[in-house]
Write an enzyme that holds these catalytic residues in place. Sequence first.
Site, PDB file in Angstrom:
ATOM      1  N   LYS A  22       0.810  -1.327  -0.105  1.00  0.00           N
ATOM      2  CA  LYS A  22       0.036  -0.065   0.088  1.00  0.00           C
ATOM      3  C   LYS A  22       0.729   1.211   0.024  1.00  0.00           C
ATOM      4  O   LYS A  22       0.484   2.034  -0.927  1.00  0.00           O
ATOM      5  CB  LYS A  22      -0.891   0.084   1.256  1.00  0.00           C
ATOM      6  CG  LYS A  22      -1.529   1.282   1.573  1.00  0.00           C
ATOM      7  CD  LYS A  22      -2.532   1.253   2.972  1.00  0.00           C
ATOM      8  CE  LYS A  22      -1.836   1.484   4.257  1.00  0.00           C
ATOM      9  NZ  LYS A  22      -1.370   2.773   4.394  1.00  0.00           N
ATOM     10  N   ASN A  23       1.920   1.288   0.809  1.00  0.00           N
ATOM     11  CA  ASN A  23       2.582   2.619   1.075  1.00  0.00           C
ATOM     12  C   ASN A  23       3.595   2.802  -0.045  1.00  0.00           C
ATOM     13  O   ASN A  23       4.167   3.806  -0.097  1.00  0.00           O
ATOM     14  CB  ASN A  23       3.302   2.817   2.378  1.00  0.00           C
ATOM     15  CG  ASN A  23       2.067   2.601   3.518  1.00  0.00           C
ATOM     16  OD1 ASN A  23       0.902   2.936   3.144  1.00  0.00           O
ATOM     17  ND2 ASN A  23       2.452   2.182   4.853  1.00  0.00           N
ATOM     18  N   CYS A 116      -5.543   7.366   9.220  1.00  0.00           N
ATOM     19  CA  CYS A 116      -5.782   6.588  10.592  1.00  0.00           C
ATOM     20  C   CYS A 116      -5.190   7.627  11.679  1.00  0.00           C
ATOM     21  O   CYS A 116      -4.412   8.456  11.462  1.00  0.00           O
ATOM     22  CB  CYS A 116      -4.708   5.326  10.576  1.00  0.00           C
ATOM     23  SG  CYS A 116      -5.203   4.089   9.650  1.00  0.00           S
ATOM     24  N   ARG A 121      -1.040  14.402  13.321  1.00  0.00           N
ATOM     25  CA  ARG A 121      -0.119  14.069  12.152  1.00  0.00           C
ATOM     26  C   ARG A 121       0.111  15.271  11.365  1.00  0.00           C
ATOM     27  O   ARG A 121      -0.742  15.536  10.101  1.00  0.00           O
ATOM     28  CB  ARG A 121      -0.817  12.621  11.269  1.00  0.00           C
ATOM     29  CG  ARG A 121      -0.730  11.626  12.039  1.00  0.00           C
ATOM     30  CD  ARG A 121      -1.448  10.311  11.228  1.00  0.00           C
ATOM     31  NE  ARG A 121      -0.603   9.641  10.294  1.00  0.00           N
ATOM     32  CZ  ARG A 121      -0.969   8.944   9.493  1.00  0.00           C
ATOM     33  NH1 ARG A 121      -2.092   8.375   9.637  1.00  0.00           N
ATOM     34  NH2 ARG A 121       0.012   8.309   8.656  1.00  0.00           N
ATOM     35  N   ASP A 306       4.294   0.485  11.874  1.00  0.00           N
ATOM     36  CA  ASP A 306       3.180  -0.324  11.358  1.00  0.00           C
ATOM     37  C   ASP A 306       3.124  -1.837  11.797  1.00  0.00           C
ATOM     38  O   ASP A 306       1.808  -2.498  11.912  1.00  0.00           O
ATOM     39  CB  ASP A 306       3.209  -0.232  10.100  1.00  0.00           C
ATOM     40  CG  ASP A 306       2.838   1.249   9.423  1.00  0.00           C
ATOM     41  OD1 ASP A 306       2.575   2.029  10.288  1.00  0.00           O
ATOM     42  OD2 ASP A 306       3.291   1.398   8.128  1.00  0.00           O
ATOM     43  N   ARG A 398      -8.982  -0.761   4.262  1.00  0.00           N
ATOM     44  CA  ARG A 398      -8.013   0.505   3.540  1.00  0.00           C
ATOM     45  C   ARG A 398      -6.590   0.051   3.122  1.00  0.00           C
ATOM     46  O   ARG A 398      -5.960   0.430   2.245  1.00  0.00           O
ATOM     47  CB  ARG A 398      -7.638   1.560   4.492  1.00  0.00           C
ATOM     48  CG  ARG A 398      -9.102   2.365   4.495  1.00  0.00           C
ATOM     49  CD  ARG A 398      -8.853   3.344   5.551  1.00  0.00           C
ATOM     50  NE  ARG A 398      -7.650   4.070   5.445  1.00  0.00           N
ATOM     51  CZ  ARG A 398      -6.970   4.798   6.463  1.00  0.00           C
ATOM     52  NH1 ARG A 398      -7.460   5.142   7.344  1.00  0.00           N
ATOM     53  NH2 ARG A 398      -5.877   5.440   5.775  1.00  0.00           N
TER      54      ARG A 398
HETATM   55  N1  EPU Z   1       5.646  14.446  10.999  1.00  0.00           N
HETATM   56  C1  EPU Z   1       5.527  15.679  11.355  1.00  0.00           C
HETATM   57  N2  EPU Z   1       5.336  16.792  10.418  1.00  0.00           N
HETATM   58  C2  EPU Z   1       5.140  16.236   8.940  1.00  0.00           C
HETATM   59  C3  EPU Z   1       5.151  14.965   8.809  1.00  0.00           C
HETATM   60  C4  EPU Z   1       5.434  14.036   9.903  1.00  0.00           C
HETATM   61  O1  EPU Z   1       5.595  16.175  12.777  1.00  0.00           O
HETATM   62  O2  EPU Z   1       5.065  17.152   8.230  1.00  0.00           O
HETATM   63  C5  EPU Z   1       5.698  13.688  12.024  1.00  0.00           C
HETATM   64  C6  EPU Z   1       4.588  12.404  12.164  1.00  0.00           C
HETATM   65  O3  EPU Z   1       3.536  13.366  13.098  1.00  0.00           O
HETATM   66  C7  EPU Z   1       4.903  11.471  12.719  1.00  0.00           C
HETATM   67  C8  EPU Z   1       6.253  11.208  12.227  1.00  0.00           C
HETATM   68  O4  EPU Z   1       6.743  12.352  11.777  1.00  0.00           O
HETATM   69  O5  EPU Z   1       5.186  11.135  14.283  1.00  0.00           O
HETATM   70  C9  EPU Z   1       6.554  10.274  10.860  1.00  0.00           C
HETATM   71  O6  EPU Z   1       5.502  10.424  10.056  1.00  0.00           O
HETATM   72  P1  EPU Z   1       5.767  10.209   8.420  1.00  0.00           P
HETATM   73  O7  EPU Z   1       5.533  11.403   7.842  1.00  0.00           O
HETATM   74  O8  EPU Z   1       6.958   9.173   8.573  1.00  0.00           O
HETATM   75  O9  EPU Z   1       4.506   9.258   8.301  1.00  0.00           O
HETATM   76  P2  EPU Z   1       3.666   9.278   7.146  1.00  0.00           P
HETATM   77  O10 EPU Z   1       4.030   9.747   5.835  1.00  0.00           O
HETATM   78  O11 EPU Z   1       2.327  10.046   7.377  1.00  0.00           O
HETATM   79  C10 EPU Z   1       3.817   6.623   6.552  1.00  0.00           C
HETATM   80  C11 EPU Z   1       3.101   5.471   6.350  1.00  0.00           C
HETATM   81  C12 EPU Z   1       2.295   4.976   7.744  1.00  0.00           C
HETATM   82  C13 EPU Z   1       3.479   4.950   8.505  1.00  0.00           C
HETATM   83  C14 EPU Z   1       4.603   6.071   8.481  1.00  0.00           C
HETATM   84  C15 EPU Z   1       6.003   5.765   9.321  1.00  0.00           C
HETATM   85  C16 EPU Z   1       2.142   5.930   4.092  1.00  0.00           C
HETATM   86  C17 EPU Z   1       0.774   6.114   3.330  1.00  0.00           C
HETATM   87  N3  EPU Z   1       1.742   5.839   5.565  1.00  0.00           N
HETATM   88  O12 EPU Z   1       2.911   7.681   7.153  1.00  0.00           O
HETATM   89  O13 EPU Z   1       1.671   3.957   7.294  1.00  0.00           O
HETATM   90  O14 EPU Z   1       3.260   4.598   9.706  1.00  0.00           O
HETATM   91  O15 EPU Z   1       4.955   6.230   7.053  1.00  0.00           O
HETATM   92  O16 EPU Z   1       6.595   4.536   8.851  1.00  0.00           O
HETATM   93  O17 EPU Z   1       2.913   5.697   3.437  1.00  0.00           O
HETATM   94  C18 EPU Z   1       0.055   2.449   7.892  1.00  0.00           C
HETATM   95  O18 EPU Z   1       0.069   1.976   6.736  1.00  0.00           O
HETATM   96  O19 EPU Z   1      -0.875   1.909   8.655  1.00  0.00           O
HETATM   97  C19 EPU Z   1       0.318   3.674   7.938  1.00  0.00           C
HETATM   98  C20 EPU Z   1      -0.025   4.394   9.152  1.00  0.00           C
END
Ligand code: EPU
Length: 418
Positions: A22-23, A116, A121, A306, A398
């Site tokens: 998915k990611n 989620c 976030r 995850d 999802r």
């Molecule tokens: N963060 C910030 N500011 C930002 C972006 C992120 O403070 O602008 C913080 C977040 O709040 C969090 C940390 O940085 O505490 C890491 O967040 P990240 O941006 O890496 O996560 P994401 O891109 O929103 C993706 C995956 C998630 C997975 C995380 C971490 C996708 C679509 N989602 O999320 O997947 O947990 O990376 O590996 O790629 C899942 O598949 O269940 C899922 C939640």
Amino acid sequence: MSHLTIHGGKKLNGTVTLQGAKNSALPILAATLLANGESIIHNCPDITDVDASLAILCSLGCKCSMSDNTVTVDSSSADKYSISDSLMSEMRSSVIFLGAMLAVNRKAELCAPGGCELGLRPINLHIDAFRRMGADIKEQHGRLICVAENGLCGTTVDLPVASVGATENIMIAATTAKGDTVIRNAAKEPEICDLANYLRACGANISGDGTTVITISGVKSLHPAEYNVIPDRIVAATFLSAAAICGGDVYISGANENHLISVLPCFEQMGCAVIPDSGGIRIKSSGNISRLGTVRTAEYPGFPTDAQPVLLAASCVANGTSIFVENIFSNRFRYVSELIKMGARISVLERVAVVDGVPMLTSAKLNATDLRGGAAMVIAALKASGVSDVYSIEHIERGYENIEQSFSNLGADIKKES
Ligand code: EPU
């Protein structure tokens, strides 16, 4: 609304074919917007987050279709630059369209993404990076109005957190920006490398993916490509967790041991036999597992956040105490209260969960709180005595393709009912 009915206690045996990640699929689909033609993406999981991505692409003027896990996106007539609030709220990954729209149209309008609920976030890192690349971004009535009148320009972005989404968004936008973009403290997840490989297949000039410094030298334009999405390492961890506690002999076809380097040792620690080969990973378990000690989530190659819920669910019936420390998200233990209903002994204090293994879980009516938390409930219910019902499975759908069919093929008694 549908729910899952699970009669626990069956051993799992046989082969399951792993779905595409998915990611990886979600950012790759967003990036097809730049390809100005017909992109063909194979091994796309048939999940509702992919449906949501295709709905966004269609709303931007693309022609999309999906058949047998192959998605075709024709972006040659994509001329829109605004995503509705309802489409944005469907998933977190909708924010990855911001970089793609800015690159293609020099403007974008959207609101904060859904997804989620795992604590705060924010998307500040995405916004800050695009501002540095020359975009003017204002918030008006809850919508972000983004304009890069002269196109995006390469720059150096130092990410204070190795954010997966921000790294992807910047990478996509930078492929056709003027000059070089350097992302420092970039995320190193396999899905980042998959996106980079896709973008390179489209003609992008990217190096350093998989390390902390990624360099993207802007090219004039991208062309369409045919591409295969990597297998889903978190779904693999889900099958491994279920097999570990239910007992049995399961082969996860397509699982890549290199993507699971910090996860596979946990199953060995539990006392399972883990046998990777070039085509997948086999796990053999008696169903009686040992405690895990302390598991700390971290950026790749550390233990993935995850996979925390599914491993925690397994450790509920381990022989002894396991501790989970969640370092990525501020609130990723919401699902634990549902496991407690099944007799699990878990105490949570802020970002730490202490799990005292019990000999057996009992059935309950459960409500999925989020994608991976929902998967954790399914795993616990597969082990528990009696019949459990899992509601709010739209969260699970999802990210998991036909989870009931996958487990049913392995011998579980699980049905989706309306
Ligand atoms: N963060 C910030 N500011 C930002 C972006 C992120 O403070 O602008 C913080 C977040 O709040 C969090 C940390 O940085 O505490 C890491 O967040 P990240 O941006 O890496 O996560 P994401 O891109 O929103 C993706 C995956 C998630 C997975 C995380 C971490 C996708 C679509 N989602 O999320 O997947 O947990 O990376 O590996 O790629 C899942 O598949 O269940 C899922 C939640």
